[in-house]
Every structure is written in structure tokens, then in C-alpha cells.
Design an enzyme around this catalytic site. Structure first.
Site, PDB file in Angstrom:
ATOM      1  N   ASP A   1       0.838  -1.200   0.000  1.00  0.00           N
ATOM      2  CA  ASP A   1       0.000   0.000   0.000  1.00  0.00           C
ATOM      3  C   ASP A   1       0.874   1.251   0.000  1.00  0.00           C
ATOM      4  OD1 ASP A   1      -3.040  -1.089   0.958  1.00  0.00           O
ATOM      5  OD2 ASP A   1      -1.338  -2.348   1.452  1.00  0.00           O
TER       6      ASP A   1
ATOM      7  N   ASP B   1      -1.505  -2.516  -4.243  1.00  0.00           N
ATOM      8  CA  ASP B   1      -1.829  -1.091  -4.083  1.00  0.00           C
ATOM      9  C   ASP B   1      -0.575  -0.241  -4.239  1.00  0.00           C
ATOM     10  OD1 ASP B   1      -4.424  -1.835  -3.723  1.00  0.00           O
ATOM     11  OD2 ASP B   1      -4.614  -1.073  -1.683  1.00  0.00           O
TER      12      ASP B   1
ATOM     13  N   TYR C   1      -2.130   4.279  -6.244  1.00  0.00           N
ATOM     14  CA  TYR C   1      -3.338   5.014  -5.847  1.00  0.00           C
ATOM     15  C   TYR C   1      -3.725   6.068  -6.891  1.00  0.00           C
ATOM     16  CZ  TYR C   1      -3.209   2.630  -1.406  1.00  0.00           C
ATOM     17  OH  TYR C   1      -3.226   1.665  -0.440  1.00  0.00           O
TER      18      TYR C   1
ATOM     19  N   ASN D   1      -6.664  -3.885  -4.527  1.00  0.00           N
ATOM     20  CA  ASN D   1      -7.927  -3.309  -4.987  1.00  0.00           C
ATOM     21  C   ASN D   1      -7.730  -1.996  -5.724  1.00  0.00           C
ATOM     22  OD1 ASN D   1      -7.248  -2.651  -2.143  1.00  0.00           O
ATOM     23  ND2 ASN D   1      -8.915  -1.177  -2.338  1.00  0.00           N
TER      24      ASN D   1
ATOM     25  N   HIS E   1      -2.761  -9.605  -1.283  1.00  0.00           N
ATOM     26  CA  HIS E   1      -3.020  -8.249  -0.790  1.00  0.00           C
ATOM     27  C   HIS E   1      -3.820  -8.200   0.499  1.00  0.00           C
ATOM     28  CE1 HIS E   1      -3.417  -3.958  -0.850  1.00  0.00           C
ATOM     29  NE2 HIS E   1      -4.735  -4.009  -0.952  1.00  0.00           N
TER      30      HIS E   1
ATOM     31  N   HIS F   1     -11.218  -3.227   7.214  1.00  0.00           N
ATOM     32  CA  HIS F   1     -11.153  -4.485   6.460  1.00  0.00           C
ATOM     33  C   HIS F   1     -11.272  -5.728   7.349  1.00  0.00           C
ATOM     34  CE1 HIS F   1     -10.176  -1.973   3.094  1.00  0.00           C
ATOM     35  NE2 HIS F   1      -9.037  -1.593   3.625  1.00  0.00           N
TER      36      HIS F   1
ATOM     37  N   HIS G   1      -3.201  -4.068   2.520  1.00  0.00           N
ATOM     38  CA  HIS G   1      -4.611  -3.660   2.569  1.00  0.00           C
ATOM     39  C   HIS G   1      -4.950  -2.845   3.808  1.00  0.00           C
ATOM     40  CE1 HIS G   1      -8.463  -3.770   0.687  1.00  0.00           C
ATOM     41  NE2 HIS G   1      -9.044  -4.593   1.537  1.00  0.00           N
ATOM     42  N   VAL G   2      -4.640  -3.344   4.993  1.00  0.00           N
ATOM     43  CA  VAL G   2      -4.804  -2.575   6.228  1.00  0.00           C
ATOM     44  C   VAL G   2      -3.585  -1.686   6.384  1.00  0.00           C
ATOM     45  CG1 VAL G   2      -5.029  -2.704   8.732  1.00  0.00           C
ATOM     46  CG2 VAL G   2      -6.162  -4.400   7.281  1.00  0.00           C
ATOM     47  N   HIS G   3      -3.815  -0.385   6.573  1.00  0.00           N
ATOM     48  CA  HIS G   3      -2.714   0.577   6.576  1.00  0.00           C
ATOM     49  C   HIS G   3      -2.108   0.690   7.967  1.00  0.00           C
ATOM     50  CE1 HIS G   3      -5.008   2.460   2.960  1.00  0.00           C
ATOM     51  NE2 HIS G   3      -4.409   1.326   2.651  1.00  0.00           N
TER      52      HIS G   3
END
Length: 582
Positions: free
Chosen positions: A224, A251, A254, A308, A392, A402, A429-431
């Protein structure tokens, strides 16, 4: 060992652990000659997974730090075009299925944005890589070998009034073959028939051949990432750690946080543009990202998987997806038998890496599951003792963001990974950052993989700070709908959270978590020990300072691979320790 999580909760103690890193690595290199008890007693202070499971610990978000930052503008010199056509730019390397081959990718020509565009002709320029084991003179091609490949152009088209279209430069992919493992090569890429058509000379070192005593020196893991001020800090910090390979767990850019007309990126597209006819993207952000990553990606292999933010729907109703991801990256899909860039595998020394796709069919009746089963069956643990998987979306996640989002994927695939003894799983995915205790089916299991969430690269959507076990922060079962696949949210059926959707305290399978931007480094020492270090961005200039550090230890004699057919139709697999007791 009992104070491991206390060490994780203070950077002072973590720094002390890191200061003894070299001492511990030296001992581990002598592992075949030293009793394991000695290693555990005098292990340099760094904890090992043998000391677990650990008491769950959380380091609170440091509110003196920025929770997020804005994107770097495309006018920044690091993102702006530096090469003048026909010279190559956005040069990047990718591993092939084994170290005897390697992919080189680059872009020539200029991308276009507008309403009525004429794509460039990819056949009008050659795709060549000149290479050899010695540097060549800068004013001649000079290298003894040449490889040729293919080129393509992709477009992002929006049939909606007011939205602009995009067509890319020419994207080249060339596969070099017949390389020697662990060898430095020098190369130039481009078109030798054109004046200024070749790049400056670069170099890379091939990955080691599969063997139980040969490993990539350092594998950087980041997810991410995006292209904010925080992202650039992450990449700068990562580059100083001098990796020999990079895992990018989805990711990347962006670009879909923008309108097609460009302007300013936003943390929440639907919030800022509720009337947009489709989830738009500004594709020049991809070109800026490629230029920003080039100094690193042109000398170190970078392996990617889709997230995503790579979906990027276009056309009527979003019928076309992933166009930029599929065109821009070369991965060993054909070499590993998957024939799709959404999932593939490769070897790097004694590690077998598996890259899975969370946004394509993952059901047991689908192509990805069938390929994964065959790939795992072919792994020779004598040559590649370690198996590391990456995709991801995390299966184990105690943050509100999420939470249980890809529970369906877990239920379909977890048993297969457990059956074949996958050692480590990386997701994004989780920041934020989170490392799990060894776990299988939400139950502590000494033979389960070590799951690590590393989605804290620094993107524009900001850091995640809420936990599902915080008061009032448990999502409802209707929240966190996946962008692909079904919804399989469940209440726990045993343990302290029995009958509940969320735990009321940090789950026992969550060993350590913290909301900070950063990246990870995996250093495999031998066939049973690997050092994992999480580097926070705020520690970049701190001597011997780390955010989290642990030796991940394989126990192949205890955790025997299970026979085929052990997975039942309800996906439940008996715990290996239970099998060993009979």
C-alpha cells in the site's frame, strides 16, 4: 522469552535487541554445529517464534506523527520525465521462475491524456536488452549478449461526458535467459538502431540458485505504498537497507484517488466525488510512480501482486479492469504454469515464493486453487526449505478497517496452505502493521504460518488506528464488503470471543500491532532460521532502532507435511500437533 512483547512495546528495548543482531546471526550460521539449547540461551536477545505464542501487545499510535500526507506532485523532479524519447524510462527488473532468467521492463515514448487519442505503435521501436558480465563503454552497445522481447500499449477509456482518456507510452518486456545465479550483470535496454535509443548502463545481481544454504541477502516487503511524502520516506528508508529483492504486496500508485482530469488526489474518492459516474483514475500517476521507483527497481528485482487500487474499472459499467497492472508489470506467470499475472510463483535461493490474487476466483473449484495445489505439490523442500506466500488482503486482522473482509478466501484456501507447511504470509490492505502468533483457523497452532500485515507503506488514504476490539470500534457484520468475492463474516465458535463477531481485547493470535508507516526486511539465515525486522519511518535515522524484530523458526521435524486428501469438504484440517500425537 517471557518478556518478548514488552520488548516490542518500547523502542528502547527494541534498539537494544537490534544492537546484538550481528552476534545472533553469527551464532545461527554455526547452527549445524551447535546444540539448539545453546542458541536459545545465547541468542543475542532477539526473540524467536519458539518462545511463542506471545502475550498480545499494542504500541499506541504516536499522535506527534502525521496520520497521513498529500501526494507528491507530478512536477516533482523525482516523478517528472527525465529521459527524452526515444530513450527508455521507468526501467524495472522482475525475477523469473528461477535465477537463470530475469525480466527487464521499460517505457518509451510519451503517454497521452485527452478526449480523442491515437495510441503509439508498439511495433515502431525495438525491445532489446544488451548485457554481459563486464561493464561496456558508454558510447557503444558493447555487451556480448542481446535479448529481444515484446512491446504493448494500453489505454484507459471512459465513455462518460467530461472524463478524459489515457493511452500509455510503449511498454517493453524482455526476458533474459541463460544467466548464472548470484552473478552481477551489466545491461542497457532500448532500441540500438535509434540515436539515443539505449539507456545508460545499469547493473543487477541475479538471485541465488535453489539450495538450502543459499538465500537472497535481504528481501524488502512493502504494501500500500502510494506516492505521498510518507511513501517517499518509506522508499528512502528501504533503499538505505540495501535489499536484494522487493516484494510489493499490492496497491502501488493510488492513481484511482484522482479524477481523469488530474488535479489533487483525495483520501476518499467516493466522499469527495459522490456524483462520479465510475471510479476514475489519473493514469499519469503510474508514470510518475515508475520514474520514482526506477533508481531502485532498475537494479533490484521487484515482485508485485495486485490490490484493490489496481482494479481501475473502465469502459461502460467498468467492464474492463486491471489494464495498467497487466500491461506494466512482467511476472513469471508462464514460467510457473499459471499463465496469468494475477497469481504465480518463483524461486529465490532456498525460498519458494507464491504470489496469490485476492481479486480473481479463489474458490476450490477455480483455476487459481488448482494451480496453487499443483505448485505446492511440486515444491522440493530439500532445495527450497522455505515457502513464503503473499497476497493483498489479510486473513488475520484485528484492526477495524477491512475486518473479516476476505474471510471467504481464508475459508477456501487456508487449509491448503497449512497442509503444505507454508512458513510465512505477507499481506497489506490494512494501513498499519501487525504480526500474528502462529495460527490456523483462528486457533493458536505451532505449525501454522506466521501472518504479517505490512500495508503501512504511506499512501494517501492515511494510517489505520482503530482496532476491532476497541470500545465502540467493532464493525457491524454488514461493514467491510469486499470488492470481489462473497461475504463470509462469522462469529467465533470457541475461546474468549465465543459467540461474538469481535474480541473485547486484542485477540490471542495477534502478537504485536502498531499504527506507523514503514517497511519490513526478511533475512533468511539458513534452512530453519529467518530474521524478520519491521522498520518504522520515524526510526530511519535512529541508530540500531527497529519497530519489531523476531527470528521465525521452522520446525520441519515437528510440523510434518500432511498427506494429500486431508482437507475435507468443510475445509477443516486437523491440527498437525494433534496428528503427531496419534
Amino acid at each position: 522469552a517471557l518478556s518478548v512483547m514488552g520488548a516490542m512495546a518500547t523502542s528502547t528495548i527494541a534498539g537494544t535487541l537490534h544492537s546484538r543482531h550481528l552476534h545472533c546471526r553469527t551464532l545461527l550460521l554455526l547452527l549445524p554445529y551447535l546444540p539448539i539449547a545453546f542458541l536459545l540461551v545465547d541468542g543475542g536477545g532477539i526473540p524467536t517464534t519458539l518462545d511463542g505464542p506471545f502475550t498480545p501487545a499494542t504500541r499506541a499510535f504516536d499522535r506527534s506523527l502525521r496520520q497521513g500526507s498529500e501526494d507528491v506532485p507530478l512536477s516533482d523532479p523525482r516523478l517528472a520525465p527525465r529521459a527524452r524519447p526515444p530513450s527508455p524510462e521507468q526501467i524495472a527488473l522482475a525475477a523469473s521462475a528461477d535465477p537463470s532468467s530475469l525480466w527487464v521492463s521499460w517505457v518509451t515514448g510519451r503517454a497521452q491524456v485527452g478526449s480523442h487519442l491515437t495510441p503509439l505503435d508498439p511495433t515502431a521501436v525495438r525491445s532489446e536488452v544488451w548485457y554481459g558480465e563486464r561493464p561496456a563503454s558508454a558510447d557503444t552497445v558493447g555487451h556480448p549478449h542481446v535479448a529481444r522481447g515484446s512491446a504493448e500499449v494500453y489505454s484507459q477509456l471512459y465513455p462518460y461526458p467530461g472524463l478524459l482518456n489515457y493511452t500509455s507510452g510503449v511498454i517493453h518486456h524482455v526476458r533474459l535467459v541463460g544467466l548464472r545465479p548470484s552473478t552481477r550483470y551489466y545491461y542497457r535496454c532500448g532500441d540500438s538502431s535509434l540515436k539515443g535509443g539505449l539507456s545508460d548502463e545499469r547493473s543487477f545481481v541475479t538471485l541465488p540458485a535453489p539450495a538450502p544454504d543459499a538465500y537472497p541477502r535481504r528481501v524488502a516487503v512493502v504494501g500500500d505504498l502510494g506516492l505521498t511524502g510518507n511513501s517517499t520516506s518509506t522508499v528512502d528508508h528501504l533503499a538505505r537497507n540495501d535489499p536484494s529483492m522487493i516484494l510489493m504486496v499490492g496497491d502501488m500508485t493510488y492513481a484511482n484517488q484522482y479524477r481523469t482530469t488530474g488535479g489533487r488526489g483525495v483520501p476518499c474518492f467516493s466522499c469527495s466525488f459522490p456524483d462520479a459516474p465510475i471510479r476514475e483514475s489519473y493514469q499519469p500517476r503510474w508514470d510518475g510512480w515508475g520514474r520514482f521507483m526506477e533508481p531502485l527497481a532498475s537494479r533490484v528485482t521487484m515482485m508485485v501482486t495486485e490490490g484493490n487500487h489496481e482494479i481501475e474499472p473502465q469502459g461502460h459499467g467498468g467492464a474492463v479492469t486491471f489494464a495498467s497492472y497487466l500491461a506494466r508489470f512482467a511476472v513469471p506467470s508462464e514460467e510457473s504454469g499459471s499463465n496469468t499475472k494475477f497469481f504465480y510463483s518463483f524461486n529465490a535461493g532456498g525460498i519458494h515464493f507464491i504470489m496469490l490474487g485476492a481479486y480473481v476466483d479463489y474458490n476450490r473449484t477455480g483455476a487459481q486453487y488448482s494451480w496453487l495445489e499443483k505448485d505446492l505439490q511440486k515444491v522440493d523442500r530439500r532445495a527450497t526449505p522455505w515457502v513464503v506466500a503473499s497476497w493483498h488482503t489479510p486473513w488475520y486482522n484485528s484492526y477495524s478497517s477491512h475486518y473479516q473482509e476476505f474471510e471467504c478466501m481464508r475459508q477456501e484456501m487456508e487449509g491448503l496452505l497449512y497442509q503444505h507447511g507454508v512458513d510465512i504470509v505477507f499481506s497489506g490492505h490494512v494501513h498499519a502493521y501487525e504480526r500474528m502468533n502462529r495460527v490456523f483457523n483462528y486457533t493458536l497452532d505451532p505449525c501454522g504460518p506466521v501472518y504479517i500485515t505490512i500495508g503501512d507503506g504511506g499512501n494517501i488514504e492515511e494510517i489505520d488506528i482503530d482496532h476491532a476490539d476497541d470500545p465502540g470500534k467493532c464493525p457491524s457484520p454488514g461493514d467491510n464488503q469486499p470488492e470481489f468475492g462473497g461475504v463470509c463474516h462469522l462469529n467465533f465458535t470457541s475461546g474468549p470471543a465465543k459467540g461474538k463477531f469481535c474480541w473485547e481485547r486484542q485477540p490471542e493470535w495477534s502478537a504485536f500491532r502498531e499504527s506507523s508507516f514503514g517497511h519490513g526486511i526478511l533475512e533468511v539465515v539458513n534452512s530453519t532460521y529467518a530474521l524478520w525486522t519491521w522498520h518504522r519511518n520515524q526510526d530511519a535515522y535512529g541508530e540500531h532502532s527497529v519497530g519489531d524484530q523476531i527470528y521465525i523458526v521452522r520446525e520441519p521435524d515437528k510440523c510434518l507435511l500432511q498427506p494429500r486428501g486431508v482437507i475435507s469438504q468443510d475445509w477443516t484440517v486437523p491440527r498437525r500437533d494433534a496428528l503427531l500425537q496419534h
